[in-house]
Design a protein around this motif. Structure first.
Motif, PDB file in Angstrom:
ATOM      1  N   ALA A  14     -59.136   4.698  10.295  1.00  0.00           N
ATOM      2  CA  ALA A  14     -59.432   5.634   9.213  1.00  0.00           C
ATOM      3  C   ALA A  14     -59.826   6.988   9.806  1.00  0.00           C
ATOM      4  O   ALA A  14     -60.570   7.040  10.788  1.00  0.00           O
ATOM      5  CB  ALA A  14     -60.554   5.089   8.344  1.00  0.00           C
ATOM      6  N   LYS A  85     -56.577   6.800   5.249  1.00  0.00           N
ATOM      7  CA  LYS A  85     -57.563   5.928   4.621  1.00  0.00           C
ATOM      8  C   LYS A  85     -57.007   4.513   4.574  1.00  0.00           C
ATOM      9  O   LYS A  85     -55.782   4.335   4.543  1.00  0.00           O
ATOM     10  CB  LYS A  85     -57.852   6.414   3.201  1.00  0.00           C
ATOM     11  N   PRO A  86     -57.883   3.503   4.525  1.00  0.00           N
ATOM     12  CA  PRO A  86     -57.387   2.117   4.437  1.00  0.00           C
ATOM     13  C   PRO A  86     -56.446   1.914   3.250  1.00  0.00           C
ATOM     14  O   PRO A  86     -55.497   1.130   3.360  1.00  0.00           O
ATOM     15  CB  PRO A  86     -58.677   1.315   4.284  1.00  0.00           C
ATOM     16  N   SER A 125     -60.511   0.325   8.736  1.00  0.00           N
ATOM     17  CA  SER A 125     -61.757   1.096   8.527  1.00  0.00           C
ATOM     18  C   SER A 125     -62.683   0.997   9.722  1.00  0.00           C
ATOM     19  O   SER A 125     -62.466   0.215  10.631  1.00  0.00           O
ATOM     20  CB  SER A 125     -62.459   0.594   7.271  1.00  0.00           C
TER      21      SER A 125
END
Length: 125
Positions: A14, A85-86, A125
């Protein structure tokens, strides 16, 4: 008719970056990037409209983070993905051959004729 081959997928943390490429057998068409999570519909990420002076449109979820671009000398479409982002985890597809009847249709998979095989992007993440 156009053949599309994606590359550049992989894993990232991330906040990291990846750059996807899509080599096309020709550059006659407007082109787009889509992504799909198993069990969900394919969603439009970004499009570049050849007929509209290379105008670009982005999904709200990626605006300010992703950039679509073309290199016609290399017959290649790119997607630069920053601040990953995840929730960006998906299979990413290159699409071409616009057959939509209104610009607002650009995020819909049925608005395109041709598709690549996809490349996996995984963000942890």
């Amino acid at each position: 008719q156009v053949d599309l081959v994606e590359s550049g997928g992989g894993s990232a943390q991330a906040g990291g970056s990846l750059k996807l490429s899509c080599i096309a057998s020709n550059m006659r068409y407007s082109m787009a990037w889509f992504r799909q999570i198993p069990g969900e519909e394919r969603e439009g990420v970004a499009v570049i409209f050849k007929y509209d002076g290379d105008a670009t449109h982005y999904a709200d979820s990626v605006k300010g983070r992703f950039t679509i671009s073309l290199d016609r000398a290399k017959n290649t479409l790119y997607l630069q993905m920053n601040n990953l982002k995840p929730e960006d985890t998906a299979i990413y597809y290159c699409a071409a051959g616009w057959r939509g009847t209104a610009t607002e249709m650009w995020p819909k998979a049925q608005a395109y004729h041709y598709w690549g095989q996809g490349t996996q992007v995984t963000v942890s993440s």
